[in-house]
Design a protein around this motif. Sequence first.
Motif, PDB file in Angstrom:
ATOM      1  N   ARG A 193     -63.691 -55.258 -66.145  1.00  0.00           N
ATOM      2  CA  ARG A 193     -62.421 -55.989 -66.075  1.00  0.00           C
ATOM      3  C   ARG A 193     -61.965 -56.259 -64.651  1.00  0.00           C
ATOM      4  O   ARG A 193     -60.803 -56.512 -64.405  1.00  0.00           O
ATOM      5  N   HIS A 194     -62.907 -56.225 -63.723  1.00  0.00           N
ATOM      6  CA  HIS A 194     -62.635 -56.613 -62.331  1.00  0.00           C
ATOM      7  C   HIS A 194     -61.492 -55.819 -61.721  1.00  0.00           C
ATOM      8  O   HIS A 194     -60.735 -56.345 -60.902  1.00  0.00           O
ATOM      9  N   GLY A 195     -61.355 -54.572 -62.156  1.00  0.00           N
ATOM     10  CA  GLY A 195     -60.334 -53.728 -61.520  1.00  0.00           C
ATOM     11  C   GLY A 195     -60.924 -53.096 -60.269  1.00  0.00           C
ATOM     12  O   GLY A 195     -62.134 -53.170 -60.007  1.00  0.00           O
ATOM     13  N   ILE A 196     -60.070 -52.468 -59.497  1.00  0.00           N
ATOM     14  CA  ILE A 196     -60.552 -51.715 -58.342  1.00  0.00           C
ATOM     15  C   ILE A 196     -60.225 -50.242 -58.554  1.00  0.00           C
ATOM     16  O   ILE A 196     -60.563 -49.377 -57.758  1.00  0.00           O
ATOM     17  N   HIS A 197     -59.585 -49.984 -59.664  1.00  0.00           N
ATOM     18  CA  HIS A 197     -59.360 -48.611 -60.091  1.00  0.00           C
ATOM     19  C   HIS A 197     -58.976 -48.619 -61.566  1.00  0.00           C
ATOM     20  O   HIS A 197     -58.503 -49.625 -62.090  1.00  0.00           O
ATOM     21  N   GLY A 198     -59.217 -47.465 -62.222  1.00  0.00           N
ATOM     22  CA  GLY A 198     -58.736 -47.269 -63.586  1.00  0.00           C
ATOM     23  C   GLY A 198     -57.971 -45.969 -63.556  1.00  0.00           C
ATOM     24  O   GLY A 198     -56.950 -45.856 -62.890  1.00  0.00           O
ATOM     25  N   GLN A 199     -58.530 -44.953 -64.212  1.00  0.00           N
ATOM     26  CA  GLN A 199     -57.873 -43.650 -64.197  1.00  0.00           C
ATOM     27  C   GLN A 199     -58.487 -42.786 -63.086  1.00  0.00           C
ATOM     28  O   GLN A 199     -59.644 -42.952 -62.720  1.00  0.00           O
ATOM     29  N   TYR A 200     -57.695 -41.861 -62.605  1.00  0.00           N
ATOM     30  CA  TYR A 200     -58.072 -41.023 -61.463  1.00  0.00           C
ATOM     31  C   TYR A 200     -58.663 -39.700 -61.936  1.00  0.00           C
ATOM     32  O   TYR A 200     -58.145 -39.080 -62.866  1.00  0.00           O
ATOM     33  N   TRP A 201     -59.724 -39.285 -61.270  1.00  0.00           N
ATOM     34  CA  TRP A 201     -60.359 -37.992 -61.564  1.00  0.00           C
ATOM     35  C   TRP A 201     -60.635 -37.296 -60.238  1.00  0.00           C
ATOM     36  O   TRP A 201     -61.109 -37.936 -59.302  1.00  0.00           O
ATOM     37  N   ARG A 251     -56.716 -43.469 -54.573  1.00  0.00           N
ATOM     38  CA  ARG A 251     -56.937 -43.808 -55.988  1.00  0.00           C
ATOM     39  C   ARG A 251     -57.462 -45.217 -56.188  1.00  0.00           C
ATOM     40  O   ARG A 251     -57.268 -45.816 -57.240  1.00  0.00           O
ATOM     41  N   SER A 252     -58.078 -45.756 -55.170  1.00  0.00           N
ATOM     42  CA  SER A 252     -58.605 -47.109 -55.283  1.00  0.00           C
ATOM     43  C   SER A 252     -59.905 -47.182 -54.500  1.00  0.00           C
ATOM     44  O   SER A 252     -60.099 -46.446 -53.529  1.00  0.00           O
ATOM     45  N   ALA A 253     -60.790 -48.110 -54.905  1.00  0.00           N
ATOM     46  CA  ALA A 253     -62.057 -48.297 -54.201  1.00  0.00           C
ATOM     47  C   ALA A 253     -62.006 -49.525 -53.300  1.00  0.00           C
ATOM     48  O   ALA A 253     -63.039 -49.984 -52.819  1.00  0.00           O
ATOM     49  N   ALA A 254     -60.808 -50.020 -53.043  1.00  0.00           N
ATOM     50  CA  ALA A 254     -60.659 -51.307 -52.338  1.00  0.00           C
ATOM     51  C   ALA A 254     -61.203 -51.294 -50.918  1.00  0.00           C
ATOM     52  O   ALA A 254     -61.556 -52.341 -50.383  1.00  0.00           O
ATOM     53  N   GLU A 255     -61.270 -50.101 -50.308  1.00  0.00           N
ATOM     54  CA  GLU A 255     -61.718 -50.057 -48.910  1.00  0.00           C
ATOM     55  C   GLU A 255     -63.238 -50.132 -48.779  1.00  0.00           C
ATOM     56  O   GLU A 255     -63.751 -50.255 -47.674  1.00  0.00           O
ATOM     57  N   PHE A 256     -63.950 -50.042 -49.884  1.00  0.00           N
ATOM     58  CA  PHE A 256     -65.413 -50.030 -49.803  1.00  0.00           C
ATOM     59  C   PHE A 256     -65.980 -51.452 -49.774  1.00  0.00           C
ATOM     60  O   PHE A 256     -65.248 -52.434 -49.784  1.00  0.00           O
ATOM     61  N   TYR A 257     -67.295 -51.525 -49.758  1.00  0.00           N
ATOM     62  CA  TYR A 257     -67.956 -52.828 -49.670  1.00  0.00           C
ATOM     63  C   TYR A 257     -67.835 -53.575 -50.995  1.00  0.00           C
ATOM     64  O   TYR A 257     -68.285 -53.104 -52.038  1.00  0.00           O
ATOM     65  N   ILE A 258     -67.242 -54.732 -50.914  1.00  0.00           N
ATOM     66  CA  ILE A 258     -67.125 -55.572 -52.110  1.00  0.00           C
ATOM     67  C   ILE A 258     -67.938 -56.829 -51.855  1.00  0.00           C
ATOM     68  O   ILE A 258     -67.669 -57.574 -50.904  1.00  0.00           O
ATOM     69  N   PRO A 259     -68.970 -57.042 -52.653  1.00  0.00           N
ATOM     70  CA  PRO A 259     -69.886 -58.156 -52.372  1.00  0.00           C
ATOM     71  C   PRO A 259     -69.264 -59.495 -52.764  1.00  0.00           C
ATOM     72  O   PRO A 259     -68.280 -59.537 -53.502  1.00  0.00           O
ATOM     73  N   ASP A 260     -69.860 -60.559 -52.285  1.00  0.00           N
ATOM     74  CA  ASP A 260     -69.510 -61.879 -52.797  1.00  0.00           C
ATOM     75  C   ASP A 260     -70.129 -62.011 -54.183  1.00  0.00           C
ATOM     76  O   ASP A 260     -71.166 -61.410 -54.467  1.00  0.00           O
ATOM     77  N   PRO A 261     -69.514 -62.827 -55.037  1.00  0.00           N
ATOM     78  CA  PRO A 261     -70.121 -63.026 -56.356  1.00  0.00           C
ATOM     79  C   PRO A 261     -71.378 -63.891 -56.222  1.00  0.00           C
ATOM     80  O   PRO A 261     -71.590 -64.514 -55.177  1.00  0.00           O
ATOM     81  N   ALA A 262     -72.172 -63.927 -57.269  1.00  0.00           N
ATOM     82  CA  ALA A 262     -73.316 -64.835 -57.271  1.00  0.00           C
ATOM     83  C   ALA A 262     -72.770 -66.256 -57.138  1.00  0.00           C
ATOM     84  O   ALA A 262     -71.692 -66.551 -57.660  1.00  0.00           O
ATOM     85  N   PRO A 263     -73.487 -67.133 -56.427  1.00  0.00           N
ATOM     86  CA  PRO A 263     -72.949 -68.463 -56.134  1.00  0.00           C
ATOM     87  C   PRO A 263     -72.459 -69.231 -57.371  1.00  0.00           C
ATOM     88  O   PRO A 263     -71.466 -69.925 -57.302  1.00  0.00           O
ATOM     89  N   GLY A 264     -73.099 -69.079 -58.485  1.00  0.00           N
ATOM     90  CA  GLY A 264     -72.686 -69.825 -59.671  1.00  0.00           C
ATOM     91  C   GLY A 264     -71.597 -69.153 -60.484  1.00  0.00           C
ATOM     92  O   GLY A 264     -71.279 -69.611 -61.579  1.00  0.00           O
TER      93      GLY A 264
END
Length: 671
Positions: A618-626, A487-500
Amino acid sequence: MEKGRRNLFVGWLGIAFWFLLIVNCAAWIPAQRLIPHDNKDSSPPLKLSVSHKHVEMDNGIVKVTLVKPDGQVASIAYKGIDNVLEYRNKEIQRGYWDIVWSRPDIGKGSFDTLHATSFRVITETKDQIEVSFTKTWNVSYGDNGFPLNIDKRFVLLPGSSGFYSYAIFEHLEGWPDINIDEARIAFKLDQEMFNYMAVSDDRQRIMPTARDRSEGHVLGYKEAVLLTNPDNPDLKGEVDDKYQYSCDNKDNRVHGWISNRPHVGFWVITPSDEFRAGGPVKPDLTSHAGPTSLSVFFSGHYAGPNFSVKLRNGEQWKMVFGPVFIYLNSDSGNKHSTLWEDAKKQSSEEIKKWPYSFPMSSDFPKANQRGSISGRLLVRDKYINKQLSPAKLAYVGLASPGVVGSWQSETKGYQFWTKTDENGYFTIKGVRANTYNLNAWVPGIIGDYQHEGDVIIKSGSQIQIGDLVYDAPRNGPTLWEIGIPDRSAAEFYIPDPAPGLMNKLYINNSEKFRQYGLWQRYTDLYPTEDLIYTVGESDYKKDWFFAHVTRNVSRNYRPTTWKIEFDVRNVIRAGTYTLRMALASANFAEIQVRMNNENARRPDLSTGRIGMDNAIARHGIHGQYWLYSVNIAGYKIQNGRNTIYLRQARGSSPYIGVMYDYLRLEGPPTT
Ligand SMILES: *[C@@H]1O[C@H](CO)[C@@H](O)[C@H](O)[C@H]1NC(C)=O
Ligand SMILES: *[C@@H]1O[C@H](CO)[C@@H](O)[C@H](O)[C@H]1NC(C)=O
Ligand SMILES: *[C@@H]1O[C@H](CO)[C@@H](O)[C@H](O)[C@H]1NC(C)=O
Ligand SMILES: *[C@@H]1O[C@H](CO)[C@@H](O)[C@H](O)[C@H]1NC(C)=O
C-alpha cells in the motif's frame, strides 16, 4: 432535479444571483471572505423541509438533501449547482456512512451503508438545524442484521458554507459478538465536474476518471491500475492507486476535490483525531479517483485485521465518530491554490472550535465537560546525555488503559494526542472524562513511554502531572546505528519506480515511497546477491533499501538475507552487547538475526511470523511499530570484522517483508 442540470444551473443562477446579491453579497466574493458562522444575523435564515422521501436543510449557501428515513446525502446544492455529488448514482449511493461488519457467532458479515429506519428532527431554531436518522437492533432480531444501534446526525448552521455529520454507534450489554472492521463516511462527487484532487500542499494533481480506471490494466491487485487509454492523454501510462493518497491521521485534516468550471472546491475536514483509532501515525485513505472523498474513522489499512473493533461477551460499547465538516468553496478565478489555501484556513478554524459546541447529542461532551492534563516529558539516556533531556516535539497521548504501546492497535476508545514543545512541555486539552494511560514516544529515541498508573480525567479537571521521565531502552554506548528512530523508513534509500509504472505526482516529491511497484526494484538492484551494509562506509540514505522484501526469481518470491558488516576493537569477551532492532512495518514477515554465523541453527533473535499491516503493497513508509532488543554475548563478537545476518525468512509473495525503522548495536555497559 437531475436532468438538464447545466441549463438549470444557468436558470437558477439568474434568480439566485439577485437573491444572493441582496441578501448575502459576501457569497459571491472570493471564498476566503465568506461570512463566518458568528455573523449569524446577517446570514439568510435556516430552512428545514421534510417531505415523504426527503429532508432538506438550507442555509442560503448550501442546501443538503437527505434520503428519508435512510439518512444518506442525496444532494448538496451550492452556488447554483443542483448537486455536487454524482447524480448518476442512486440517491443512497452518493454520500453515506458505512461499516464492514461480521458476526463470529453466526459466520455472517457484510459491507453495510447503514440504512436508517427512523427520522427525527433534533433541533430547528434560527441558529441550528440538527436531524437524526437511526437504525436500531434488538435481541428479538436474533441472527438478523448486526447488533448495533446507529444514530447518524446532520447539522446545518447559518452562514456556514457546508454541513456537519457525526454518528453514534452503540452495542448494548448482552448483545451478540460483532467485529467492525471499518467505519467511514464517503462522498461520491460529480464525475464531470471534479477532476483535480488535493490531499496536502505537495500532493495535488489532475486525476484519472473512474472510466479511465475501468479501461486500464489492473496491476498486482485491483486497486492499482495502469492507465492505458485515459480521456486525458497526459495521464496515459501512469499508475493510479487509491493507496498512493493515504495520509497519517495527524496530517489528515483536509482533503478534497476542485472543479474547473464553476470553480468550486469540495472538502472533507476532520478537525480532531479523538475518534480515529490507532493514534497520530495510523495511516488511512483520503480522497481518490472516482471522484471520492472519505473520512475514515478506523480500518485495518496499514495495521492488519487485528485492528477491527471486536466486541465480545456482551460488552457494552458506544462511540461518537465526528463531527466532520463538509466544506464547499468557490471563487470567480481559476487558481486551484486559492481554493486549497482557503480550505486549509477553514480547517484551522474548525480545529480551533474543537470540541464543537453545537452537537445536540449528550454523547458528545462540550468543552466545559472535558478535562486537560499538562506536564513535561524528559528522556533519560545517559549514553546520549548525562543529564535528563527534554523530549522535544514528542508525541504524548491518552488512550484506553493497556500494555505499553498498545495505543497503536487500540480501536475501541477515544485517544487524545499532542506534541511537546522544544522544552518537553505539553498540554492535552478537550479530553473526555474517563480513565486512560498516558503514553508517549519521542522522535530520535527508540521505544514507547507509558506513565505508570491510570490517569483519571474528570469533567472540568485540569491535571498537572509534573515532570515525567522516559527511561529509554539502553544498555551501553552506541557502537553503530543505522537510520533515525522515528517509526518510519523514510530516511532510507527509496528507488525510482520502473519507467512504465509511474505516478508523475511522486517523481520529484518528498513522498516518493508512494510509487507503485518499489518492492520489485529490490530484485532489479540485487538480482542475485543481497544487500550488504558496511558500517563506516555505507550511507543509509543510499545503501539501505527502505524495505526488506523478497527476491522475485521468476515469480517465486524468495527469502533474502542482508548483511551488516562492522569492525570492533577491544572486544569485551565477558561483556554483553545489545542489538536494538526497531521495525516501522511488518507483513507476514520473520526476521532472524545471526551474529557472525549465517548458518547457525538457532538465530540470536527470531521475531517469528509477525505483522499484517500490508504497508509495502500500500505504498506506506510505515505501518505498525515493533521494537526488539537482543543480548549478544561478547564471545560471539570478534576483534576486527563482524557480520550480522538479517534474514527475512518468509517467502511466497512480493508483499512480504519488513521496513526497518532503526538498528543499533550497543557495547557492554560502561561505568
Ligand atoms: C424489538 O424489535 C421488534 C421489531 O421491530 C419490536 O416489535 C419489539 O418491540 C422490539 N423489542 C424491544 C425490547 O425493543
Ligand atoms: C525537482 O525539484 C527540484 C527542486 O524543486 C527542481 O530544481 C527540479 O527541476 C525538479 N525536477 C523535475 C524532474 O521536475
Ligand atoms: C516477478 O518477475 C517476473 C519476471 O520474472 C515479472 O513478470 C513479475 O511481474 C515480477 N513480479 C512483480 C510483483 O513485480
Ligand atoms: C493479533 O492479536 C493477537 C492477540 O493480541 C496477537 O497474538 C497477534 O500477534 C496479532 N496479529 C498480528 C498480525 O498483529
